[in-house]
Write an enzyme that holds these catalytic residues in place. Structure first.
Site, short mmCIF file in Angstrom:
data_model
loop_
_atom_site.label_atom_id
_atom_site.label_comp_id
_atom_site.label_asym_id
_atom_site.label_seq_id
_atom_site.Cartn_x
_atom_site.Cartn_y
_atom_site.Cartn_z
N GLY A 100 0.82 -1.22 0.00
CA GLY A 100 0.00 0.00 0.00
C GLY A 100 0.84 1.26 0.00
O GLY A 100 2.07 1.21 0.11
N GLY A 152 2.64 3.64 1.45
CA GLY A 152 3.22 3.82 2.78
C GLY A 152 3.77 5.22 2.99
O GLY A 152 4.11 5.61 4.10
N ARG A 153 3.89 5.94 1.89
CA ARG A 153 4.40 7.32 2.01
C ARG A 153 3.82 8.19 0.92
O ARG A 153 4.46 9.13 0.47
CB ARG A 153 5.92 7.33 1.94
CG ARG A 153 6.47 6.56 0.73
CD ARG A 153 7.92 6.82 0.59
NE ARG A 153 8.54 5.91 -0.36
CZ ARG A 153 9.77 6.04 -0.79
NH1 ARG A 153 10.51 7.03 -0.35
NH2 ARG A 153 10.28 5.19 -1.64
N LYS A 173 4.25 12.06 -2.95
CA LYS A 173 5.11 10.95 -2.50
C LYS A 173 6.12 11.52 -1.51
O LYS A 173 6.78 12.51 -1.81
CB LYS A 173 5.83 10.35 -3.72
CG LYS A 173 6.75 9.19 -3.40
CD LYS A 173 7.22 8.55 -4.70
CE LYS A 173 8.25 7.45 -4.44
NZ LYS A 173 8.70 6.85 -5.71
N ASP A 191 9.28 5.40 7.68
CA ASP A 191 8.98 6.75 8.17
C ASP A 191 8.03 7.56 7.28
O ASP A 191 7.69 8.69 7.62
CB ASP A 191 10.29 7.53 8.37
CG ASP A 191 11.11 7.62 7.09
OD1 ASP A 191 10.59 7.24 6.02
OD2 ASP A 191 12.27 8.06 7.17
N ARG A 223 3.28 14.14 -8.05
CA ARG A 223 3.34 13.51 -9.37
C ARG A 223 1.93 13.25 -9.87
O ARG A 223 0.97 13.24 -9.08
CB ARG A 223 4.18 12.23 -9.32
CG ARG A 223 3.69 11.20 -8.31
CD ARG A 223 4.64 9.99 -8.28
NE ARG A 223 4.06 8.90 -7.51
CZ ARG A 223 4.59 7.67 -7.43
NH1 ARG A 223 5.71 7.40 -8.07
NH2 ARG A 223 3.98 6.74 -6.73
N ASP A 237 4.21 -4.66 -7.35
CA ASP A 237 3.56 -3.44 -6.85
C ASP A 237 4.10 -2.20 -7.55
O ASP A 237 3.57 -1.11 -7.34
CB ASP A 237 3.74 -3.32 -5.33
CG ASP A 237 5.19 -3.42 -4.90
OD1 ASP A 237 5.82 -4.46 -5.18
OD2 ASP A 237 5.71 -2.46 -4.32
N ASN A 238 5.13 -2.35 -8.38
CA ASN A 238 5.65 -1.21 -9.14
C ASN A 238 5.29 -1.32 -10.62
O ASN A 238 5.84 -0.58 -11.43
CB ASN A 238 7.17 -1.12 -8.98
CG ASN A 238 7.57 -0.73 -7.56
OD1 ASN A 238 6.78 -0.13 -6.84
ND2 ASN A 238 8.76 -1.10 -7.15
N ASP A 273 7.10 4.39 -10.31
CA ASP A 273 7.94 4.21 -9.13
C ASP A 273 9.42 4.10 -9.48
O ASP A 273 10.04 3.04 -9.44
CB ASP A 273 7.49 3.00 -8.30
CG ASP A 273 6.30 3.35 -7.42
OD1 ASP A 273 5.75 4.46 -7.57
OD2 ASP A 273 5.92 2.52 -6.57
#
Ligand code: AMP
Ligand code: MG
Length: 492
Positions: free
Chosen positions: A92, A94-95, A114, A126, A177, A259-260, A269
């Site tokens: 998912g 995450g950032r 992003k 993080d 983006r 996932d990319n 990505d």
């Protein structure tokens, strides 16, 4: 028609109208004292934003994650995926935060941040992106667009002094983006066990981006399994064409995890990607990829493998395994068709003939043995009929190069045309400027000091990489000695 404020754009939320299970409604986490380092007027124009809009405080506020779009529903999307060949389960955004979608004459564009802070999908990380990796994505996505290769685009780069801890301490940045959609193969894999949500995702993707896959040849609406098979056909084709495009500009994605992989066949990505300098068929650009899973020459097979994972997930819709396999089998011929057409054009041949396979195998062997510069080898080949010296100077040992040129000259006899005409055609498909690692590095060093002159120069060259410009010889040259030790890894 342009608007002078990002807050006046017409916003829709198609993705965020999917069932709640598809995302988390969470807000970005602000950076301390964010500054706009760069804004991309070309992408802004696609969205209907004027140049003036980019200088306003509200543009920075939105791109820094401090303000939502008017009418936008900010979400982080869920997806799963296979990383380095292993099922990773739920991943998912995450950032990343999806702010909403702008309807434009060129179709819908979603705006996503992003590096905008942690989300329920951050796991232990993080939620941040470092300036280095944001500059790399900013430049690479524009370079891809300049090459005519499908890609997500970059709208703006926001920086701050907030520290981010990677291999060393770096600073945090946010990349704004855009893409028609950020849905990935992994978005489908997430629902491998849930037919209802799979159907909702299929309807969404087909309805918005592949409307033809939802209609039968007679114009009637297809049943779900037939729609899924048609979508797979279309994604197989787009993926094959994308990988052929990557291969023939010497691009290595570096992390082709499922996932990319964009469901729209876009380059998505950008992490430890690389445009090759000296050619190695098994070149690995990602220093964390110790097995070489995503080496340049592995990319077609990996894409095929990733399509299998997508097809596997679609099985939950009750698809027939043989029907799926037949679809997947179309990948290799589709890839070869696209690859051969591109290679023929790059070598200045009017059409691909079956015997050209040997010529091209010999070409790659020649470059590989000499570690010859990928970009310059093609570019200088265009002039060998007049003067072979610049081409030959790329090879330490000239004998194999001369031998190959002999075969090439014989092949050209079967495709006669004036040499200047052939050279001009070749120059339109063989870029002179690519985003070499060391060029990105120089732009990053400048960006750390708030100096965007290298970013501007690179954007100018890479937006039209086929046209030679006076005074920019260094930007077309192979990496200088100092760049030998540069490495890129997954940490971004
Ligand atoms: P990537 O390899 O960058 O495509 O990321 C793989 C997964 O890790 C995705 O779910 C990302 O959202 C997540 N991820 C990567 N870096 C971070 C980060 N610094 N904080 C939170 N999640 C991250
Ligand atoms: Mg990713």
């Amino acid at each position: 028609m342009t608007t002078d404020s990002i807050l006046d754009l017409p916003v829709e939320n198609s993705f965020a109208r999917l069932p709640e299970a598809f995302y988390a409604r969470v807000q970005p986490h602000p950076l301390t004292a964010p500054r706009l380092l760069h804004a991309n007027a070309r992408v802004a124009a696609l969205l209907g934003l004027s140049e003036d809009a980019l200088g306003r405080q509200d543009f920075l506020d939105v791109c820094a994650g401090n303000r939502p779009l008017t009418g936008g529903r900010t979400v982080a999307a869920v997806y799963s995926g296979h990383q380095f060949g292993v099922w990773a389960g739920r991943l998912g955004d995450g950032r990343a935060h999806l702010l909403g979608e702008i309807a434009t004459p060129s179709g819908p564009w979603e705006i996503q941040l992003k590096g905008s802070g942690h989300t329920p999908y951050s796991r232990m990380a993080d939620g941040r992106a470092v300036l280095r990796s944001c500059v790399r994505e900013y430049l690479a996505s524009e370079a891809m667009a300049g090459l005519g290769i499908p890609t997500t685009r970059a709208l703006a780069l926001v920086v701050s002094d907030d520290p981010v801890y990677r291999e060393t301490v770096e600073t945090a940045a946010i990349l704004a983006r855009v893409s028609p959609s950020f849905v990935r193969f992994g978005s489908f894999e997430h629902w491998w066990n849930d037919a209802e949500n799979m159907r909702a995702l299929l309807d969404y993707v087909v309805g918005h981006f592949y409307p033809r896959c939802g209609r039968g040849d007679d114009g009637g609406v297809l049943s779900t399994p037939d729609t899924a098979l048609r979508l797979l056909d279309a994604v197989v084709l787009r993926t094959a064409e994308l990988i052929a495009a990557w291969m023939t500009v010497g691009f290595c994605h570096g992390v082709m995890n499922t996932d990319n992989m964009s469901i729209l066949g876009l380059t998505l990505d950008y992490g430890p990607y690389g445009f090759m300098d000296g050619f190695r068929a098994d070149h690995v650009c990602n220093h964390s990829d110790t097995q070489g899973r995503y080496a340049w020459n592995m990319q077609p097979a990996v894409a095929g493998w990733n399509l299998y994972r997508l097809a596997d997930a679609l099985m939950v819709l009750g698809l027939d395994a043989d029907a799926l396999k037949a679809r997947l089998n179309a990948f290799e011929p589709a890839f070869l068709r696209a690859y051969q057409a591109r290679m023929a054009a790059k070598l200045g041949l009017g059409a691909w003939l079956p015997a050209d396979q040997a010529l091209i195998d010999g070409w790659w062997r020649l470059l590989h043995e000499a570690r010859a510069d990928f970009t310059l080898s093609f570019r200088r080949l265009a002039r060998v009929e007049d003067d072979a010296e610049p081409f030959l100077s790329l090879f330490g040992d000239r004998a194999p190069a001369l031998e190959w040129l002999e075969k090439y000259r014989r092949r050209l006899e079967a495709d006669p045309r004036p040499s200047d005409e052939r050279a001009a055609r070749m120059d339109r498909v063989n870029p002179l400027y690519v985003l070499r690692n060391h060029l990105a590095e120089l732009a990053i060093r400048g960006a750390h000091l708030g100096d965007v002159s290298e970013i501007n120069t690179l954007l100018m060259l890479l937006r039209d990489p086929y046209t030679e410009r006076d005074g920019y010889g260094d930007y077309a040259a192979p990496a200088p000695a100092w760049a030998g030790g540069l490495e890129v890894s997954c940490s971004s």
